[in-house]
Motif scaffolding. Sequence first.
Motif, PDB file in Angstrom:
ATOM      1  N   ALA A 130       0.793  -1.233   0.000  1.00  0.00           N
ATOM      2  CA  ALA A 130       0.000   0.000   0.000  1.00  0.00           C
ATOM      3  C   ALA A 130       0.823   1.280   0.000  1.00  0.00           C
ATOM      4  O   ALA A 130       0.582   2.170  -0.832  1.00  0.00           O
ATOM      5  CB  ALA A 130      -0.992  -0.004   1.160  1.00  0.00           C
ATOM      6  N   PRO A 131       1.816   1.467   0.879  1.00  0.00           N
ATOM      7  CA  PRO A 131       2.550   2.737   0.848  1.00  0.00           C
ATOM      8  C   PRO A 131       3.328   2.942  -0.453  1.00  0.00           C
ATOM      9  O   PRO A 131       3.470   4.065  -0.927  1.00  0.00           O
ATOM     10  CB  PRO A 131       3.521   2.631   2.026  1.00  0.00           C
ATOM     11  N   PHE A 132       3.781   1.864  -1.036  1.00  0.00           N
ATOM     12  CA  PHE A 132       4.565   1.964  -2.266  1.00  0.00           C
ATOM     13  C   PHE A 132       3.679   2.250  -3.481  1.00  0.00           C
ATOM     14  O   PHE A 132       4.099   2.945  -4.399  1.00  0.00           O
ATOM     15  CB  PHE A 132       5.358   0.673  -2.493  1.00  0.00           C
ATOM     16  N   ILE A 133       2.462   1.723  -3.465  1.00  0.00           N
ATOM     17  CA  ILE A 133       1.547   1.931  -4.590  1.00  0.00           C
ATOM     18  C   ILE A 133       1.219   3.412  -4.736  1.00  0.00           C
ATOM     19  O   ILE A 133       1.252   3.969  -5.828  1.00  0.00           O
ATOM     20  CB  ILE A 133       0.256   1.119  -4.402  1.00  0.00           C
ATOM     21  N   GLY A 134       0.906   4.064  -3.628  1.00  0.00           N
ATOM     22  CA  GLY A 134       0.583   5.491  -3.670  1.00  0.00           C
ATOM     23  C   GLY A 134       1.747   6.332  -4.151  1.00  0.00           C
ATOM     24  O   GLY A 134       1.576   7.252  -4.956  1.00  0.00           O
ATOM     25  N   GLN A 135       2.951   6.025  -3.682  1.00  0.00           N
ATOM     26  CA  GLN A 135       4.133   6.775  -4.112  1.00  0.00           C
ATOM     27  C   GLN A 135       4.416   6.559  -5.594  1.00  0.00           C
ATOM     28  O   GLN A 135       4.711   7.505  -6.328  1.00  0.00           O
ATOM     29  CB  GLN A 135       5.351   6.348  -3.299  1.00  0.00           C
ATOM     30  N   ALA A 136       4.332   5.317  -6.040  1.00  0.00           N
ATOM     31  CA  ALA A 136       4.610   5.014  -7.447  1.00  0.00           C
ATOM     32  C   ALA A 136       3.595   5.692  -8.369  1.00  0.00           C
ATOM     33  O   ALA A 136       3.966   6.221  -9.419  1.00  0.00           O
ATOM     34  CB  ALA A 136       4.619   3.508  -7.677  1.00  0.00           C
ATOM     35  N   MET A 137       2.325   5.683  -7.971  1.00  0.00           N
ATOM     36  CA  MET A 137       1.315   6.351  -8.800  1.00  0.00           C
ATOM     37  C   MET A 137       1.540   7.852  -8.808  1.00  0.00           C
ATOM     38  O   MET A 137       1.377   8.499  -9.843  1.00  0.00           O
ATOM     39  CB  MET A 137      -0.096   6.018  -8.299  1.00  0.00           C
ATOM     40  N   GLY A 138       1.925   8.427  -7.684  1.00  0.00           N
ATOM     41  CA  GLY A 138       2.232   9.858  -7.645  1.00  0.00           C
ATOM     42  C   GLY A 138       3.373  10.206  -8.589  1.00  0.00           C
ATOM     43  O   GLY A 138       3.314  11.202  -9.313  1.00  0.00           O
ATOM     44  N   LEU A 139       4.413   9.384  -8.605  1.00  0.00           N
ATOM     45  CA  LEU A 139       5.532   9.592  -9.533  1.00  0.00           C
ATOM     46  C   LEU A 139       5.087   9.439 -10.976  1.00  0.00           C
ATOM     47  O   LEU A 139       5.496  10.203 -11.854  1.00  0.00           O
ATOM     48  CB  LEU A 139       6.666   8.610  -9.227  1.00  0.00           C
ATOM     49  N   TRP A 140       4.244   8.443 -11.242  1.00  0.00           N
ATOM     50  CA  TRP A 140       3.769   8.218 -12.601  1.00  0.00           C
ATOM     51  C   TRP A 140       2.913   9.392 -13.064  1.00  0.00           C
ATOM     52  O   TRP A 140       3.060   9.866 -14.208  1.00  0.00           O
ATOM     53  CB  TRP A 140       2.963   6.921 -12.669  1.00  0.00           C
ATOM     54  N   LEU A 141       2.023   9.897 -12.197  1.00  0.00           N
ATOM     55  CA  LEU A 141       1.184  11.047 -12.558  1.00  0.00           C
ATOM     56  C   LEU A 141       2.038  12.287 -12.826  1.00  0.00           C
ATOM     57  O   LEU A 141       1.772  13.049 -13.767  1.00  0.00           O
ATOM     58  CB  LEU A 141       0.165  11.333 -11.457  1.00  0.00           C
TER      59      LEU A 141
END
Length: 188
Positions: A130-141
């Motif tokens: 969960a914590p990594f998914i949010g960070q990765a999506m933020g970077l992708w966006l």
Amino acid sequence: MDPFDDQTRLIRALFAEKQADADGAWAGFLSLLRRVTQAEGASLDLDLQNQTRNWCHGSPNKLDPSSRRTLRFDRVYSQESLPALQEGVVPTRVIKVRTTNGAGLALSITRSTHDRDFRSADGQMLHSLAPFIGQAMGLWLERQRECSAAQLGETMLTALGGGWLVLDTTGKLLRLSVNLTADFQAAE
């Protein structure tokens, strides 16, 4: 023998996706998640302001956006605790996480109706990701916004008849914009 465990491979695949373009994004991560959890489908659903985007590998999740909004953050849901799915109850695990820019992101895995339920280790894996998914999506966006801004700048520059080029310290041409390529080839 593979030196990485499943969780490490998933995290590595997750952050590798920030480089992917919009069409092929998240396919590698979702494919690996599906394989690791032996799921029939893995889905990633982004709810950003009034916009919804989703990526899926295998069979899609049937949870609609209004139901996703009612889910609490960082909790792994099973099919029994989810709002009613339209086409019967199938083994499902869903976790909703925040991205760095406040968007809601739901990661889900599903199996077919007559298949066995997920193990508790599968739900725990989603929770630990969960914590990594949010960070990765933020970077992708952020990367998508940067690419859009660069494309807009290139389009405006081309419309004005301009271009750009990159030189090294000796004056050697390293790169140039597409609209200048024809000019430089004609000059040679």
